[in-house]
Design a protein around this motif. Structure first.
Motif, PDB file in Angstrom:
ATOM      1  N   HIS A 122     -14.999   1.429  53.713  1.00 57.51           N
ATOM      2  CA  HIS A 122     -14.775   1.953  52.365  1.00 57.51           C
ATOM      3  C   HIS A 122     -13.960   3.238  52.492  1.00 57.51           C
ATOM      4  O   HIS A 122     -14.519   4.301  52.774  1.00 57.51           O
ATOM      5  N   HIS A 157     -17.351  -3.776  57.132  1.00 65.83           N
ATOM      6  CA  HIS A 157     -16.078  -3.434  56.495  1.00 65.83           C
ATOM      7  C   HIS A 157     -16.080  -1.958  56.143  1.00 65.83           C
ATOM      8  O   HIS A 157     -17.117  -1.305  56.191  1.00 65.83           O
ATOM      9  N   ASP A 213     -19.089  -6.773  47.165  1.00 71.28           N
ATOM     10  CA  ASP A 213     -19.768  -6.849  48.467  1.00 71.28           C
ATOM     11  C   ASP A 213     -21.049  -7.665  48.360  1.00 71.28           C
ATOM     12  O   ASP A 213     -21.323  -8.529  49.197  1.00 71.28           O
ATOM     13  N   SER A 225     -20.375  -2.498  46.940  1.00 69.08           N
ATOM     14  CA  SER A 225     -19.831  -2.739  45.601  1.00 69.08           C
ATOM     15  C   SER A 225     -20.386  -4.061  45.084  1.00 69.08           C
ATOM     16  O   SER A 225     -21.020  -4.819  45.824  1.00 69.08           O
ATOM     17  N   GLU A 232     -11.321  -5.060  48.117  1.00 67.22           N
ATOM     18  CA  GLU A 232     -12.652  -5.572  47.757  1.00 67.22           C
ATOM     19  C   GLU A 232     -12.558  -6.990  47.200  1.00 67.22           C
ATOM     20  O   GLU A 232     -13.376  -7.834  47.490  1.00 67.22           O
TER      21      GLU A 232
HETATM   22 ZN   LIG Z   1     -17.151  -2.899  50.104  1.00 70.69          ZN
END
Ligand SMILES: [Zn+2]
Length: 123
Positions: free
Chosen positions: A73, A71, A84, A81, A50
């Motif tokens: 996880h 992307h 992000d 997140s 991350e």
């Molecule tokens: Zn992420």
């Protein structure tokens, strides 16, 4: 450019990338053609965490067909997140998160501010 949807073929490829990268993440940029997201570019060195993902976006080329990012996880949480939400606005409007266990339904799309976004899947 108004985005009409994402190609199913690309979506399946992204899910497979997530599965193949597990337990690491992958990060890719999404490109549109005629309003349909149908291409992806992996960034160099993208078995990213991350925290390193945002650094990669600093190396991003200027690209008018950039539609967003995708992307994975590996923890399976289909929600952006804090990291992000910081890098989304730099890379277009549509952001896919693909999560463990990488079934065809294990993904969600978000806008640059992290709000869930419906996107049509096109054959
Ligand atoms: Zn992420």
């Amino acid at each position: 450019m108004k985005i009409r949807g994402i190609r199913n073929e690309l979506l399946l490829l992204l899910i497979e990338l997530g599965r193949n990268s597990h337990p690491n993440e992958f990060v890719a940029l999404l490109r549109e053609r005629d309003g349909i997201i149908e291409e992806m570019n992996m960034l160099p060195g993208t078995t990213a965490t991350e925290s390193s993902a945002s650094l990669l976006f600093d190396m991003m080329p200027l690209d008018t067909h950039l539609a967003g990012s995708a992307h994975s996880h590996p923890n399976g949480v289909l929600r952006p997140s804090d990291a992000d939400v910081n890098f989304f606005p730099r890379s277009g409007r549509y952001h896919l998160i693909i999560g463990y266990p990488y079934r065809e339904s294990d993904w969600k799309c978000f806008t640059a501010d992290g709000t869930p976004q419906q996107i049509e899947v096109l054959a």
